[in-house]
Design a protein around this motif. Structure first.
Motif, PDB file in Angstrom:
ATOM      1  N   SER A  81     -60.241  -0.967  30.566  1.00  0.00           N
ATOM      2  CA  SER A  81     -58.926  -1.519  30.231  1.00  0.00           C
ATOM      3  C   SER A  81     -57.849  -0.476  30.518  1.00  0.00           C
ATOM      4  O   SER A  81     -58.127   0.727  30.553  1.00  0.00           O
ATOM      5  CB  SER A  81     -58.858  -1.913  28.756  1.00  0.00           C
ATOM      6  N   GLY A  91     -59.148   3.820  19.779  1.00  0.00           N
ATOM      7  CA  GLY A  91     -57.827   3.426  19.298  1.00  0.00           C
ATOM      8  C   GLY A  91     -57.914   2.588  18.028  1.00  0.00           C
ATOM      9  O   GLY A  91     -57.111   2.733  17.102  1.00  0.00           O
ATOM     10  N   VAL A  92     -58.906   1.703  17.967  1.00  0.00           N
ATOM     11  CA  VAL A  92     -59.141   0.887  16.763  1.00  0.00           C
ATOM     12  C   VAL A  92     -59.509   1.797  15.598  1.00  0.00           C
ATOM     13  O   VAL A  92     -58.987   1.651  14.491  1.00  0.00           O
ATOM     14  CB  VAL A  92     -60.240  -0.162  17.032  1.00  0.00           C
ATOM     15  N   GLN A 148     -60.475   1.756  23.876  1.00  0.00           N
ATOM     16  CA  GLN A 148     -59.966   0.772  22.921  1.00  0.00           C
ATOM     17  C   GLN A 148     -60.643   0.949  21.561  1.00  0.00           C
ATOM     18  O   GLN A 148     -59.982   0.876  20.528  1.00  0.00           O
ATOM     19  CB  GLN A 148     -60.190  -0.646  23.440  1.00  0.00           C
ATOM     20  N   TRP A 149     -61.955   1.169  21.566  1.00  0.00           N
ATOM     21  CA  TRP A 149     -62.672   1.365  20.298  1.00  0.00           C
ATOM     22  C   TRP A 149     -62.119   2.570  19.545  1.00  0.00           C
ATOM     23  O   TRP A 149     -61.919   2.504  18.326  1.00  0.00           O
ATOM     24  CB  TRP A 149     -64.177   1.558  20.532  1.00  0.00           C
ATOM     25  N   TYR A 164     -61.465  -8.388  19.541  1.00  0.00           N
ATOM     26  CA  TYR A 164     -61.034  -8.544  20.932  1.00  0.00           C
ATOM     27  C   TYR A 164     -59.768  -9.404  21.006  1.00  0.00           C
ATOM     28  O   TYR A 164     -58.805  -9.058  21.703  1.00  0.00           O
ATOM     29  CB  TYR A 164     -62.154  -9.175  21.769  1.00  0.00           C
ATOM     30  N   ILE A 186     -64.924  -4.690  24.707  1.00  0.00           N
ATOM     31  CA  ILE A 186     -63.980  -3.652  24.313  1.00  0.00           C
ATOM     32  C   ILE A 186     -64.489  -2.318  24.842  1.00  0.00           C
ATOM     33  O   ILE A 186     -65.645  -1.957  24.607  1.00  0.00           O
ATOM     34  CB  ILE A 186     -63.837  -3.630  22.771  1.00  0.00           C
ATOM     35  N   ASP A 187     -63.656  -1.588  25.564  1.00  0.00           N
ATOM     36  CA  ASP A 187     -64.108  -0.335  26.172  1.00  0.00           C
ATOM     37  C   ASP A 187     -63.986   0.830  25.165  1.00  0.00           C
ATOM     38  O   ASP A 187     -63.397   0.678  24.090  1.00  0.00           O
ATOM     39  CB  ASP A 187     -63.413  -0.074  27.506  1.00  0.00           C
ATOM     40  N   LEU A 200     -56.726  -7.624  20.009  1.00  0.00           N
ATOM     41  CA  LEU A 200     -56.275  -6.637  20.986  1.00  0.00           C
ATOM     42  C   LEU A 200     -55.588  -7.262  22.205  1.00  0.00           C
ATOM     43  O   LEU A 200     -55.092  -6.542  23.065  1.00  0.00           O
ATOM     44  CB  LEU A 200     -57.459  -5.781  21.462  1.00  0.00           C
ATOM     45  N   HIS A 201     -55.590  -8.593  22.284  1.00  0.00           N
ATOM     46  CA  HIS A 201     -55.034  -9.291  23.453  1.00  0.00           C
ATOM     47  C   HIS A 201     -53.978 -10.294  23.008  1.00  0.00           C
ATOM     48  O   HIS A 201     -54.289 -11.445  22.704  1.00  0.00           O
ATOM     49  CB  HIS A 201     -56.156  -9.963  24.250  1.00  0.00           C
ATOM     50  N   ARG A 246     -55.419   0.310  28.529  1.00  0.00           N
ATOM     51  CA  ARG A 246     -55.278   1.100  27.297  1.00  0.00           C
ATOM     52  C   ARG A 246     -56.398   2.144  27.182  1.00  0.00           C
ATOM     53  O   ARG A 246     -56.158   3.285  26.807  1.00  0.00           O
ATOM     54  CB  ARG A 246     -55.301   0.168  26.090  1.00  0.00           C
ATOM     55  N   GLY A 247     -57.602   1.750  27.530  1.00  0.00           N
ATOM     56  CA  GLY A 247     -58.734   2.673  27.463  1.00  0.00           C
ATOM     57  C   GLY A 247     -58.610   3.812  28.454  1.00  0.00           C
ATOM     58  O   GLY A 247     -58.854   4.976  28.122  1.00  0.00           O
TER      59      GLY A 247
END
Length: 184
Positions: free
Chosen positions: A150, A94-95, A91-92, A15, A87-88, A18-19, A152-153
């Motif tokens: 988010s 994307g990871v 985002q996951w 997290y 983390i939405d 990501l920030h 990004r999400g």
């Protein structure tokens, strides 16, 4: 304000990764302390200074009522059976994409250490896809749009909502796990 739960240290660190700081830097030397909250619960507080601009950084996450023990070996888990509060799903995913993109397509030319690193990265990608799957209710076929919290999400979902179907996520997850198995 209710603090979100960080199910594991690994999830908390992701997290924070990501920030970024307001200057755009992601890195900061993190000091960690467990603190008591006013309601009697415990939280984990991470503090440090931005590696670029020196601005103080702080993140505080409520600790779960049940602590997850590390799996051991090469296994990776970001948390229990419940979906992340930090983390939405966009985002996951994307990871997972970022981890998988670090692995070369030709395993034959990898030496022992490169194989170990590639396996570790693929295990993290697999675990990240597992996290996306946790957002799908048992009777549903896809991640609900409301779970993308988010920017990004939401962008990831808007760009390609089909990536968040259970069947497609399962194929991706199994592919990453299979590739990691080839590197064992």
């Amino acid at each position: 304000m209710v603090l979100p739960v960080s199910r594991t240290n690994m999830e908390a660190h992701l997290y924070m990764d990501l920030h970024p700081c307001t200057c755009g830097e992601f890195r900061f030397a993190r000091k960690n302390a467990v603190i008591a909250l006013e309601d009697g619960d415990l939280a984990s507080r991470y503090t440090g200074e931005c590696a670029r601009c020196g601005q103080p950084r702080e993140f505080v996450f409520r600790l779960p009522t049940e602590i997850s023990m590390p799996l051991g070996g090469d296994a990776v888990s970001y948390g229990g059976d419940e979906p992340s509060q930090l983390i939405d799903p966009g985002q996951w995913l994307g990871v997972a994409d970022a981890y998988a993109s670090q692995v070369p397509g030709d395993f034959a030319r990898l030496d022992g250490e490169e194989r170990r690193r590639a396996r570790a990265v693929l295990n993290r990608a697999t675990a990240a896809v597992d996290e996306v799957l946790k957002f799908i209710p048992g009777d549903a076929d896809e991640v609900p749009a409301a779970t993308f919290t988010s920017e990004r999400g939401r962008q990831a979902y808007a760009k390609e909502p089909g990536r968040f179907r259970r069947s497609r996520l399962a194929v991706v997850r199994d592919a990453y796990a299979g590739m990691a198995g080839q590197l064992a």
